[in-house]
Design a protein around this motif. Structure first.
Motif, PDB file in Angstrom:
ATOM      1  N   THR A  83       0.848  -1.187   0.000  1.00 39.45           N
ATOM      2  CA  THR A  83       0.000   0.000   0.000  1.00 39.45           C
ATOM      3  C   THR A  83       0.882   1.235   0.000  1.00 39.45           C
ATOM      4  OG1 THR A  83      -1.936   1.049   0.994  1.00 39.45           O
ATOM      5  CG2 THR A  83      -0.276   0.179   2.518  1.00 39.45           C
ATOM      6  N   GLY A  84       0.378   2.277  -0.599  1.00 37.69           N
ATOM      7  CA  GLY A  84       1.095   3.541  -0.680  1.00 37.69           C
ATOM      8  C   GLY A  84       0.098   4.666  -0.866  1.00 37.69           C
ATOM      9  N   PRO A  85       0.582   5.870  -1.134  1.00 36.03           N
ATOM     10  CA  PRO A  85      -0.333   7.013  -1.245  1.00 36.03           C
ATOM     11  C   PRO A  85      -1.247   6.934  -2.468  1.00 36.03           C
ATOM     12  CG  PRO A  85       1.922   7.662  -1.759  1.00 36.03           C
ATOM     13  CD  PRO A  85       1.976   6.248  -1.263  1.00 36.03           C
ATOM     14  N   ASN A  86      -0.843   6.221  -3.531  1.00 35.42           N
ATOM     15  CA  ASN A  86      -1.635   6.200  -4.762  1.00 35.42           C
ATOM     16  C   ASN A  86      -2.149   4.832  -5.176  1.00 35.42           C
ATOM     17  OD1 ASN A  86      -1.206   9.014  -5.193  1.00 35.42           O
ATOM     18  ND2 ASN A  86       0.846   8.512  -5.907  1.00 35.42           N
ATOM     19  N   LEU A  87      -1.580   3.762  -4.611  1.00 35.27           N
ATOM     20  CA  LEU A  87      -1.954   2.408  -5.003  1.00 35.27           C
ATOM     21  C   LEU A  87      -1.994   1.479  -3.800  1.00 35.27           C
ATOM     22  CD1 LEU A  87       0.393   1.898  -8.101  1.00 35.27           C
ATOM     23  CD2 LEU A  87      -2.047   2.377  -8.181  1.00 35.27           C
ATOM     24  N   SER A  88      -2.843   0.461  -3.889  1.00 33.44           N
ATOM     25  CA  SER A  88      -2.842  -0.657  -2.949  1.00 33.44           C
ATOM     26  C   SER A  88      -2.945  -1.935  -3.760  1.00 33.44           C
ATOM     27  CB  SER A  88      -4.030  -0.585  -1.984  1.00 33.44           C
ATOM     28  OG  SER A  88      -3.915   0.511  -1.112  1.00 33.44           O
ATOM     29  N   VAL A  89      -2.324  -3.000  -3.258  1.00 34.50           N
ATOM     30  CA  VAL A  89      -2.364  -4.301  -3.915  1.00 34.50           C
ATOM     31  C   VAL A  89      -2.880  -5.321  -2.902  1.00 34.50           C
ATOM     32  CG1 VAL A  89      -1.048  -6.083  -5.117  1.00 34.50           C
ATOM     33  CG2 VAL A  89      -0.397  -3.662  -5.359  1.00 34.50           C
ATOM     34  N   VAL A  90      -3.901  -6.075  -3.297  1.00 34.75           N
ATOM     35  CA  VAL A  90      -4.543  -7.046  -2.415  1.00 34.75           C
ATOM     36  C   VAL A  90      -4.672  -8.371  -3.159  1.00 34.75           C
ATOM     37  CG1 VAL A  90      -6.706  -7.625  -1.223  1.00 34.75           C
ATOM     38  CG2 VAL A  90      -5.855  -5.277  -1.175  1.00 34.75           C
ATOM     39  N   SER A  91      -4.440  -9.461  -2.438  1.00 31.78           N
ATOM     40  CA  SER A  91      -4.737 -10.786  -2.993  1.00 31.78           C
ATOM     41  C   SER A  91      -5.868 -11.387  -2.164  1.00 31.78           C
ATOM     42  CB  SER A  91      -3.498 -11.685  -2.986  1.00 31.78           C
ATOM     43  OG  SER A  91      -3.140 -12.016  -1.668  1.00 31.78           O
ATOM     44  N   TYR A  92      -6.614 -12.283  -2.789  1.00 30.43           N
ATOM     45  CA  TYR A  92      -7.737 -12.923  -2.104  1.00 30.43           C
ATOM     46  C   TYR A  92      -8.129 -14.193  -2.847  1.00 30.43           C
ATOM     47  CZ  TYR A  92     -10.437 -10.530  -5.753  1.00 30.43           C
ATOM     48  OH  TYR A  92     -10.901 -10.076  -6.970  1.00 30.43           O
ATOM     49  N   ARG A  93      -8.889 -15.020  -2.142  1.00 31.78           N
ATOM     50  CA  ARG A  93      -9.468 -16.217  -2.761  1.00 31.78           C
ATOM     51  C   ARG A  93     -10.965 -15.968  -2.920  1.00 31.78           C
ATOM     52  NH1 ARG A  93      -9.633 -22.046   0.094  1.00 31.78           N
ATOM     53  NH2 ARG A  93     -10.916 -20.781   1.459  1.00 31.78           N
ATOM     54  N   GLU A  94     -11.479 -16.387  -4.060  1.00 24.85           N
ATOM     55  CA  GLU A  94     -12.898 -16.192  -4.368  1.00 24.85           C
ATOM     56  C   GLU A  94     -13.504 -17.515  -4.805  1.00 24.85           C
ATOM     57  OE1 GLU A  94     -15.460 -14.087  -7.977  1.00 24.85           O
ATOM     58  OE2 GLU A  94     -13.446 -13.365  -7.541  1.00 24.85           O
ATOM     59  N   TRP A  95     -14.671 -17.818  -4.298  1.00 25.29           N
ATOM     60  CA  TRP A  95     -15.411 -18.975  -4.796  1.00 25.29           C
ATOM     61  C   TRP A  95     -16.766 -18.499  -5.298  1.00 25.29           C
ATOM     62  CZ3 TRP A  95     -20.098 -19.805  -2.607  1.00 25.29           C
ATOM     63  CH2 TRP A  95     -20.292 -19.338  -1.302  1.00 25.29           C
ATOM     64  N   GLN A  96     -17.260 -19.200  -6.312  1.00 20.66           N
ATOM     65  CA  GLN A  96     -18.567 -18.895  -6.881  1.00 20.66           C
ATOM     66  C   GLN A  96     -19.356 -20.184  -7.034  1.00 20.66           C
ATOM     67  OE1 GLN A  96     -18.424 -16.767 -10.594  1.00 20.66           O
ATOM     68  NE2 GLN A  96     -17.098 -15.151  -9.781  1.00 20.66           N
ATOM     69  N   ALA A  97     -20.665 -20.096  -6.801  1.00 20.84           N
ATOM     70  CA  ALA A  97     -21.577 -21.208  -7.044  1.00 20.84           C
ATOM     71  C   ALA A  97     -22.905 -20.611  -7.488  1.00 20.84           C
ATOM     72  CB  ALA A  97     -21.759 -22.047  -5.782  1.00 20.84           C
ATOM     73  N   ASP A  98     -23.581 -21.281  -8.432  1.00 20.59           N
ATOM     74  CA  ASP A  98     -24.873 -20.770  -8.881  1.00 20.59           C
ATOM     75  C   ASP A  98     -25.907 -21.889  -8.923  1.00 20.59           C
ATOM     76  OD1 ASP A  98     -24.547 -22.157 -11.318  1.00 20.59           O
ATOM     77  OD2 ASP A  98     -23.841 -20.374 -12.366  1.00 20.59           O
ATOM     78  N   ALA A  99     -27.153 -21.527  -9.242  1.00 18.68           N
ATOM     79  CA  ALA A  99     -28.268 -22.471  -9.224  1.00 18.68           C
ATOM     80  C   ALA A  99     -28.127 -23.564 -10.278  1.00 18.68           C
ATOM     81  CB  ALA A  99     -29.583 -21.714  -9.422  1.00 18.68           C
ATOM     82  N   ALA A 100     -27.350 -23.321 -11.324  1.00 23.22           N
ATOM     83  CA  ALA A 100     -27.143 -24.330 -12.369  1.00 23.22           C
ATOM     84  C   ALA A 100     -26.092 -25.364 -11.985  1.00 23.22           C
ATOM     85  CB  ALA A 100     -26.734 -23.645 -13.673  1.00 23.22           C
TER      86      ALA A 100
END
Length: 132
Positions: A83-100
């Motif tokens: 992170t800095g005054p003009n930018l931030s960098v983030v990592s994360y895990r994402e899961w998705q599930a739907d009705a199909a």
């Protein structure tokens, strides 16, 4: 993980908005608000490795409204990379599930721009599929 970190909050809030948009649970007039989260210089490396820009993302979201009935998106493993005054960098895990019955898990890294008013805008996103 402190979800009150502005960059973490934006990752979570954006995915709530995306989930609502793709599932059709958001009012159709929320399109501009969704796109306002992204920098006009936005770029993204998609799961198959294709690069899209702001206009590409605009097109994807414009055509995807309501196409993922029952969509649920979960976010965890948030890490502040830099992170800095003009930018931030983030990592994360994402899961998705739907009705199909579609399910996916991905690891993502996002670069945020910090606007002069303090708002964060998505500048670059790189998604990688988790296959295990």
């Amino acid at each position: 993980m402190n979800q009150n970190t502005p960059a973490f909050k934006e990752v979570i809030d954006a995915h709530v908005a995306i989930e609502q948009w793709l599932s059709g649970n958001a009012p159709a007039d929320q399109f501009d608000a969704l796109m306002a989260r992204f920098s006009r210089q936005f770029s993204m490396i998609t799961l198959p490795g294709k690069v899209i820009d702001y206009q590409g993302l605009h097109s994807v979201f414009q055509h995807a409204y309501g196409k993922r009935a029952g969509l649920e998106i979960g976010i965890d493993e948030l890490q502040l990379i830099a992170t800095g005054p003009n930018l931030s960098v983030v990592s994360y895990r994402e899961w998705q599930a739907d009705a199909a019955g579609n399910r996916s898990v991905r690891r993502s890294t996002v670069v945020f721009e910090h606007n002069t008013n303090g708002a964060l805008r998505w500048r670059h996103l790189h998604e990688t599929p988790v296959t295990d």
